[in-house]
Design a protein around this motif. Structure first.
Motif, PDB file in Angstrom:
ATOM      1  N   ASN A 184      22.110  14.014  28.122  1.00 24.31           N
ATOM      2  CA  ASN A 184      22.902  13.575  29.168  1.00 24.31           C
ATOM      3  C   ASN A 184      23.885  14.973  29.133  1.00 24.31           C
ATOM      4  O   ASN A 184      24.951  13.766  29.605  1.00 24.31           O
ATOM      5  N   ARG A 197      15.971  12.629  39.473  1.00 24.70           N
ATOM      6  CA  ARG A 197      16.743  11.370  39.159  1.00 24.70           C
ATOM      7  C   ARG A 197      17.863  12.070  38.563  1.00 24.70           C
ATOM      8  O   ARG A 197      18.955  10.478  38.625  1.00 24.70           O
ATOM      9  N   TYR A 198      17.770  12.921  37.622  1.00 25.02           N
ATOM     10  CA  TYR A 198      18.924  12.680  36.886  1.00 25.02           C
ATOM     11  C   TYR A 198      19.716  13.115  37.227  1.00 25.02           C
ATOM     12  O   TYR A 198      21.303  12.757  37.241  1.00 25.02           O
ATOM     13  N   SER A 250      20.407  13.334  40.671  1.00 23.90           N
ATOM     14  CA  SER A 250      21.333  11.833  40.926  1.00 23.90           C
ATOM     15  C   SER A 250      22.215  11.246  40.518  1.00 23.90           C
ATOM     16  O   SER A 250      23.146  10.797  41.784  1.00 23.90           O
ATOM     17  N   SER A 251      22.189  10.959  39.511  1.00 25.11           N
ATOM     18  CA  SER A 251      23.449   9.828  38.442  1.00 25.11           C
ATOM     19  C   SER A 251      24.432  11.073  38.435  1.00 25.11           C
ATOM     20  O   SER A 251      24.576  12.296  37.963  1.00 25.11           O
ATOM     21  N   ASN A 252      25.903   9.900  38.894  1.00 25.19           N
ATOM     22  CA  ASN A 252      26.111  10.782  39.050  1.00 25.19           C
ATOM     23  C   ASN A 252      27.104  12.501  38.787  1.00 25.19           C
ATOM     24  O   ASN A 252      27.509  12.361  37.071  1.00 25.19           O
TER      25      ASN A 252
END
Lengths: 246, 401
Positions: free
Chosen positions: A155, A182-183, A185-187
């Motif tokens: 992360n 996808r990763y 696009s997470s904040n």
């Protein structure tokens, strides 16, 4: 997020990075391209604090913190994550146990960790490898998918991926591309992705592309245009173009 | 024949061997130790150390138990029909059991076996009748309490035809004072039988350890031995030998040896592949710390057609003052055999450390992950909860290094 200014890096007594300026902001994905031996991997290793890569001069700022005096452990804790081009084989260390240890270190409970492991291994088609020793007997594509999974599960705020697409077949490229997208696009995550072939570029949305030749970034611009030019004419065109510029 | 006669016949041979050194390991003077009974009376107060060598004094998941303190049997139990677990002295009252008495291991093997024979007091006798599967392990505990003592249990394990048995033996010392442990073990696995034998040692830094083990493995039968030594010792030398006498029999010997302090360790194993189509494997993982010396030997002899044998010795050197030797040996006596070996000694690869630190681990964690990986041997043949227990021991071992 990441800001490099005049970075010069030595590896094994040789100057490999010869003054690089680079900026990557939140939610950006930068492609780093260039011929073999141009210094792309060394640059990523220097950013993450591989002690073999000695910063001679210049600065390396990540989220406001100057990184040059920090150890790799400290940099990873700040949120840098490097996916290796050639991760080592770890005999006796099963992929499953490595993933679970990474997740538990991230503070996940055992149950949560199991759940995340299941989700990601399904997403990247790694279920069949979980009980094998890490990278022992993995095919080229499997090793790349496993490496991507481990890097994503860390992360990191800034994802550094060193040729995740080499030796990966078309179908799995799409799989990996969607996992990376996808990763991101997470904040507010960002990434620098080295690609030698440009294949992965079709499956991720890059914000900028940079071409590195002989330790310098010689060209930056629109990723689609640059990738298609390079795919068509090779890096030879960049070399000539660079000469023309002088 | 009775016990007295059997002993009378063996005695002159033993006496002649009292000065005979072992081929390997530090040569000890037996006169520095005494071969009395010892003053230990029970296992009280040793729960923790016994747990660390696989002994559960509540006997959960155990089909039988034997506890010996110094040279005295203090407890034995059996929970399954067809299974005998008792002190050797009681078992030998039955003349039939003399068939197994010093029949696998010659009393004059070396001075240690000779002394063990001449001063013989006790040991365990475990026997499974033909056609009986004992699926939960039998545990045997050998605890050394009295300083200066030679603890010399004589153990016999007999697995009947088409039977199965798991034994876990935990050996430990309660004190830091000097002592000598000579465990003499004779194993007989009959046609179609399976024996798994797991032994965990936790001695003290002044203890000398000289186990002597011989197994006879019959037709289509299986002998599996897992040995783990985790603690510092003064010296440790052992070299179990398995004779695969029966056609199609199999053997697997694994050892995990951690050299700490000034320990002088010489651990080996021999497989004699004497009957057609036998196969066997010897595998060792040794780690050298501090100023320890660790020698890992492995020898496979192929004497019958169609046999296959493999040796794998790996060492990890974690100190510049430590020394590891790996000595694999193969001997072929007939053409149609396949014997192979691999040996490797190294240190922790920088590249692997760096990689794991990049994955978010501290350098210490990275080291322990690599060491744990190194210690991963296939714990083949064991019941699930025993295998899990051993995995747990290796986990905590790796994280404590």
């Amino acid at each position: 997020m990441l800001y490099l200014k005049g970075l010069v890096v030595e590896l094994g007594g040789k100057t490999v990075i010869k003054g690089v300026d680079l900026q990557v902001n939140r939610e950006e994905l930068a492609l780093l391209m260039g011929p073999n031996g141009s210094g792309k991997s060394t640059l990523l290793h220097a950013i993450v604090g591989d002690k073999r890569c000695r910063v001679v001069s210049g600065s390396l700022v990540f989220n406001g913190a100057e990184l040059t005096s920090l150890t790799m452990e400290e940099r990873v804790r700040l949120g840098l994550g490097l996916g290796f081009q050639f991760p080592p084989r770890l005999k006796g260390v099963r992929l499953r146990s490595l993933v679970l240890r990474i997740l538990e270190k991230k503070g996940l409970s055992k149950d949560e960790a199991e759940r995340v492991l299941e989700e990601y291994s399904r997403l990247l088609r790694l279920e069949g490898l979980l009980d094998k020793d890490f990278n022992v007997g993995f095919s080229g594509g499997e090793a790349k998918r496993a490496e991507l999974m481990l890097t994503l599960l860390q992360n990191p705020l800034l994802l550094l991926l060193d040729e995740p697409d080499s030796g990966v077949d078309v179908e799995n490229l799409a799989l990996m591309g969607s996992a990376i997208s996808r990763y991101l696009s997470s904040n507010g995550r960002a990434a620098i992705l080295i690609t030698h072939t440009g294949y992965i570029a079709r499956h991720v949305k890059a914000s900028e592309a940079h071409v590195m030749i002989d330790g310098r970034i010689v060209c930056s611009g629109d990723p689609e245009e640059m990738v298609s030019n390079i795919m068509e004419h090779g890096f030879e065109a960049c070399v000539n173009c660079r000469r023309a510029k002088r | 024949m009775n016990l007295e006669e059997a002993r009378r016949l063996l005695k002159p041979k033993a006496e002649k061997a009292l000065a005979k050194p072992a081929p390997y390991g530090l040569d000890l003077s037996l006169s520095s130790f005494n071969l009395g009974t010892g003053f230990g009376t029970g296992v009280e107060g040793s729960e923790k150390i016994l747990e660390s060598v696989g002994i559960d004094l509540n006997e959960r998941n155990r089909s039988g138990s034997y506890y010996q303190v110094d040279n005295k049997a203090v407890y034995s139990s059996t929970r399954q029909k067809g299974l005998t677990v008792k002190p050797l002295s009681q078992a030998l009252k039955n003349p039939e059991n003399l068939d197994y008495y010093w029949k696998a291991l010659p009393v004059d093997t070396d001075k240690y076996t000779a002394a063990a024979f001449l001063g013989e007091k006790e040991g365990y006798f475990i026997k499974v009748d033909d056609g009986v599967n004992v699926d939960t392990p039998v545990q045997a505990c050998l605890l050394l309490r009295t300083p200066g003592l030679i603890q010399a249990p004589h153990n016999i394990v007999v697995v009947g035809e088409n039977s199965r048995l798991h034994v876990i033996t935990g050996c430990a010392a309660m004190r830091e004072e000097a002592g000598l442990h000579i465990g003499v073990s004779e194993f007989y696995v009959k046609k179609g039988g399976t024996l798994t034998f797991t032994m965990i040692h936790s001695w003290g830094k002044a203890i000398h350890v000289r186990p002597r083990t011989v197994a006879h493995v019959g037709e289509n039968s299986v002998f599996i031995s897992h040995y783990i030594n985790t603690s510092q010792v003064s010296s440790l030398q052992t070299h179990p030998v398995a004779y695969l006498d029966g056609e199609g029999s199999r053997a697997y010997l694994s050892s995990i040896i951690i050299g700490r302090g000034a320990s002088k360790i010489d651990v080996g194993g021999t497989l004699e592949l004497d009957a057609p189509a036998c196969s066997g494997e010897i595998l060792s993982r040794t780690i050298g710390f501090d100023e320890s010396t660790v020698i890992a030997r492995a020898r496979v002899t192929g004497k019958a057609p169609g046999v296959r044998g493999h040796v794998e010795c790996r060492g990890l050197l974690l100190s510049n003052k430590s020394r590891i030797d790996a000595i694999p040996e193969l001997e072929a006596r007939v053409q149609d055999v396949q014997l192979t070996h691999e040996a490797a000694i190294g240190r922790i690869a920088e590249e692997e450390l760096l990689y794991l630190v990049a994955r978010g681990f501290t350098e210490e964690e990275a080291r322990s992950i690599i060491v744990r990986g190194f210690l991963s041997v296939e714990l083949t043949g064991l019941p699930e909860n025993l295998a899990k227990y051993l995995e747990g021991i290796l986990d905590s071992l790796a994280s404590s290094l």
